[in-house]
Design a protein around this motif. Structure first.
Motif, PDB file in Angstrom:
ATOM      1  N   LEU A 119      -2.020 -58.741  53.980  1.00 29.46           N
ATOM      2  CA  LEU A 119      -0.702 -59.096  54.491  1.00 29.46           C
ATOM      3  C   LEU A 119      -0.184 -60.354  53.795  1.00 29.46           C
ATOM      4  O   LEU A 119      -0.887 -61.359  53.719  1.00 29.46           O
ATOM      5  CB  LEU A 119      -0.755 -59.347  55.999  1.00 29.46           C
ATOM      6  CG  LEU A 119      -0.659 -58.150  56.939  1.00 29.46           C
ATOM      7  CD1 LEU A 119      -0.771 -58.616  58.383  1.00 29.46           C
ATOM      8  CD2 LEU A 119       0.627 -57.374  56.734  1.00 29.46           C
TER       9      LEU A 119
ATOM     10  N   ALA B 161       5.336 -60.737  55.313  1.00 26.52           N
ATOM     11  CA  ALA B 161       5.038 -59.585  56.156  1.00 26.52           C
ATOM     12  C   ALA B 161       4.529 -60.027  57.523  1.00 26.52           C
ATOM     13  O   ALA B 161       4.885 -59.426  58.555  1.00 26.52           O
ATOM     14  CB  ALA B 161       4.013 -58.686  55.476  1.00 26.52           C
TER      15      ALA B 161
ATOM     16  N   LEU C 244       6.294 -59.211  61.247  1.00 30.01           N
ATOM     17  CA  LEU C 244       5.610 -58.552  62.362  1.00 30.01           C
ATOM     18  C   LEU C 244       5.689 -59.346  63.664  1.00 30.01           C
ATOM     19  O   LEU C 244       5.546 -58.772  64.749  1.00 30.01           O
ATOM     20  CB  LEU C 244       4.138 -58.312  61.995  1.00 30.01           C
ATOM     21  CG  LEU C 244       3.861 -57.186  61.011  1.00 30.01           C
ATOM     22  CD1 LEU C 244       2.407 -57.228  60.550  1.00 30.01           C
ATOM     23  CD2 LEU C 244       4.178 -55.830  61.637  1.00 30.01           C
TER      24      LEU C 244
ATOM     25  N   MET D 204       4.179 -54.000  48.977  1.00 29.48           N
ATOM     26  CA  MET D 204       4.168 -53.971  50.438  1.00 29.48           C
ATOM     27  C   MET D 204       5.591 -53.787  50.939  1.00 29.48           C
ATOM     28  O   MET D 204       6.549 -54.324  50.368  1.00 29.48           O
ATOM     29  CB  MET D 204       3.554 -55.250  51.007  1.00 29.48           C
ATOM     30  CG  MET D 204       3.480 -55.259  52.522  1.00 29.48           C
ATOM     31  SD  MET D 204       2.448 -56.598  53.128  1.00 29.48           S
ATOM     32  CE  MET D 204       0.846 -55.998  52.584  1.00 29.48           C
TER      33      MET D 204
ATOM     34  N   TYR E  75       7.964 -54.006  54.482  1.00 27.44           N
ATOM     35  CA  TYR E  75       7.944 -54.587  55.825  1.00 27.44           C
ATOM     36  C   TYR E  75       9.373 -54.853  56.290  1.00 27.44           C
ATOM     37  O   TYR E  75      10.324 -54.872  55.487  1.00 27.44           O
ATOM     38  CB  TYR E  75       7.131 -55.885  55.847  1.00 27.44           C
ATOM     39  CG  TYR E  75       7.580 -56.926  54.856  1.00 27.44           C
ATOM     40  CD1 TYR E  75       8.560 -57.865  55.169  1.00 27.44           C
ATOM     41  CD2 TYR E  75       7.020 -56.970  53.570  1.00 27.44           C
ATOM     42  CE1 TYR E  75       8.979 -58.806  54.244  1.00 27.44           C
ATOM     43  CE2 TYR E  75       7.427 -57.908  52.642  1.00 27.44           C
ATOM     44  CZ  TYR E  75       8.405 -58.823  52.980  1.00 27.44           C
ATOM     45  OH  TYR E  75       8.824 -59.753  52.066  1.00 27.44           O
TER      46      TYR E  75
ATOM     47  N   HIS F 125       8.969 -53.841  64.676  1.00 31.75           N
ATOM     48  CA  HIS F 125       8.595 -54.531  63.444  1.00 31.75           C
ATOM     49  C   HIS F 125       7.446 -53.771  62.777  1.00 31.75           C
ATOM     50  O   HIS F 125       6.595 -53.187  63.464  1.00 31.75           O
ATOM     51  CB  HIS F 125       8.174 -55.968  63.749  1.00 31.75           C
ATOM     52  CG  HIS F 125       9.081 -56.662  64.722  1.00 31.75           C
ATOM     53  ND1 HIS F 125      10.378 -56.998  64.418  1.00 31.75           N
ATOM     54  CD2 HIS F 125       8.879 -57.049  66.009  1.00 31.75           C
ATOM     55  CE1 HIS F 125      10.936 -57.580  65.457  1.00 31.75           C
ATOM     56  NE2 HIS F 125      10.051 -57.618  66.438  1.00 31.75           N
ATOM     57  N   PHE F 126       7.390 -53.800  61.464  1.00 36.82           N
ATOM     58  CA  PHE F 126       6.372 -53.030  60.752  1.00 36.82           C
ATOM     59  C   PHE F 126       6.030 -53.709  59.433  1.00 36.82           C
ATOM     60  O   PHE F 126       6.813 -54.511  58.893  1.00 36.82           O
ATOM     61  CB  PHE F 126       6.854 -51.603  60.482  1.00 36.82           C
ATOM     62  CG  PHE F 126       7.884 -51.519  59.384  1.00 36.82           C
ATOM     63  CD1 PHE F 126       7.513 -51.251  58.071  1.00 36.82           C
ATOM     64  CD2 PHE F 126       9.225 -51.740  59.658  1.00 36.82           C
ATOM     65  CE1 PHE F 126       8.455 -51.199  57.061  1.00 36.82           C
ATOM     66  CE2 PHE F 126      10.172 -51.700  58.647  1.00 36.82           C
ATOM     67  CZ  PHE F 126       9.793 -51.419  57.345  1.00 36.82           C
ATOM     68  N   ALA F 127       4.855 -53.376  58.940  1.00 33.71           N
ATOM     69  CA  ALA F 127       4.418 -53.762  57.595  1.00 33.71           C
ATOM     70  C   ALA F 127       3.415 -52.713  57.142  1.00 33.71           C
ATOM     71  O   ALA F 127       2.555 -52.288  57.932  1.00 33.71           O
ATOM     72  CB  ALA F 127       3.791 -55.158  57.588  1.00 33.71           C
TER      73      ALA F 127
ATOM     74  N   THR G 293       2.486 -51.831  63.211  1.00 30.08           N
ATOM     75  CA  THR G 293       3.751 -51.888  63.929  1.00 30.08           C
ATOM     76  C   THR G 293       3.588 -52.808  65.130  1.00 30.08           C
ATOM     77  O   THR G 293       2.502 -52.902  65.713  1.00 30.08           O
ATOM     78  CB  THR G 293       4.199 -50.489  64.385  1.00 30.08           C
ATOM     79  OG1 THR G 293       3.143 -49.876  65.144  1.00 30.08           O
ATOM     80  CG2 THR G 293       4.523 -49.602  63.190  1.00 30.08           C
TER      81      THR G 293
END
Length: 331
Positions: free
Chosen positions: A64, A68, A72, A87, A89, A110-112, A120
């Motif tokens: 991460l 990112a 999140l 990545m 996000y 929220h996501f990455a 998520t």
């Protein structure tokens, strides 16, 4: 992947999805971070960011980036999409969910994701994420990677928009039947919440479409594998949904204008009646005002029949006002 053997904080659920075997294994709720080290396939972690320990857990999650991690755990209420160093996000708009049904309230997911995981996070339960979990459990073999999970997530959101569009269409149909009835009824209070939902949804969809197109135009070196094709398909989906929402927006606007027009016509009709009443009553008022003066030498004060003559003047003034209104075309 992890060296600390601690329970994952804020965990709602976790899946280990292995495309080679076509299976999705749900990890226990008290899974430790050391158990997240998988040799094949990828992980899907869904977190509740109301747990303040989530930020610390994500700081130790390998792969991460700092941006990112911030995406999140943010509490921002606006959509955002970014690609950086293979990545993807950001923050997606979605509908909140109660225990037994979806709502029309806007929520934020929220996501990455990278090629080895998708994470998520949310504050409130989200409709599409529950449907995605059901799809993973029903047919895990179709999820070949985290990007496919993301695509299915956005596709579920688009299906939710279609369902909402059908519901709002039925509501507008009922309002429309009342508006175009022969009786005039003020349906603006009933129409207002429908218009508010449509306007908010249209605004968020336009933002998501702009972000998706901007992200798809990023450098190829920054994009995760397969993102460009996924972005094109999702853009087409969201654009089709936005067109349906915009059609509802225009229909609701025309209904509001029709309601205003009918109410204005009704108000004008009432004012017309009041104006006619004023025009008919003004001359008699002048007559009665004249004969009501406490001055000397008023006509018809001596002798008999004065009241009848005054009444005749009143009647004559009303007839004169009627003739004038007819001659000018007001009546």
């Amino acid at each position: 992947m992890h060296t600390l053997s601690t329970v994952v904080p804020g965990l709602v659920w976790a899946y280990h999805i292995d495309p080679t075997t076509g299976t999705a294994r749900r990890l226990p709720a008290d899974v430790e971070t050391s158990a997240l080290d998988v040799a094949s396939g990828f992980l899907w972690l869904h977190l509740n960011i109301s747990d303040t320990r989530v930020s610390g857990f994500l700081e130790g999650f390998p792969g991460l980036t700092e941006a990112a991690r911030a995406a999140l755990t943010t509490h921002d209420t606006h959509a955002a999409l970014s690609v950086d160093d293979q990545m993807f996000y950001g923050t997606l708009v979605d509908f909140q969910r109660n225990f037994d049904s979806a709502t029309r309230d806007i929520g934020w997911l929220h996501f990455a994701l990278s090629d080895r995981f998708i994470i998520t996070s949310r504050l409130q339960p989200i409709r599409s994420i529950d449907l995605l979990r059901a799809a993973v459990e029903k047919n895990p073999a179709k999820f070949t990677g985290p990007m496919h999970v993301f695509e299915t997530l956005v596709a579920e959101f688009q299906r939710g928009i279609i369902s909402l569009v059908l519901e709002l269409t039925d509501e507008l149909n009922v309002i429309e039947d009342i508006v175009y009835d022969h009786e005039t009824r003020d349906e603006r209070r009933r129409l207002a919440p429908v218009r508010r939902i449509i306007v908010r949804l249209h605004r968020h969809l336009r933002i998501m479409l702009a972000l998706m197109r901007r992200t798809a135009a990023a450098d190829d070196d920054e994009m995760p594998a397969g993102f460009e094709d996924v972005a094109q398909r999702l853009t087409n989906r969201l654009d089709a949904a936005d067109q349906d929402v915009y059609a509802l927006h225009e229909r609701a606007r025309l209904l509001h204008e029709e309601i205003d027009s009918k109410l204005s016509s009704e108000t004008n009709r009432h004012l017309y009646i009041l104006s006619l009443m004023t025009a008919f009553l003004l001359p008699p008022s002048l007559v009665t005002g004249f004969f009501g003066m406490n001055t000397s030498n008023l006509p018809f004060t001596e002798g008999t029949g004065g009241s009848m003559l005054a009444l005749g003047f009143i009647t004559g003034s009303i007839l004169l006002a009627w003739l004038l209104l007819r001659r000018t075309g007001i009546l």
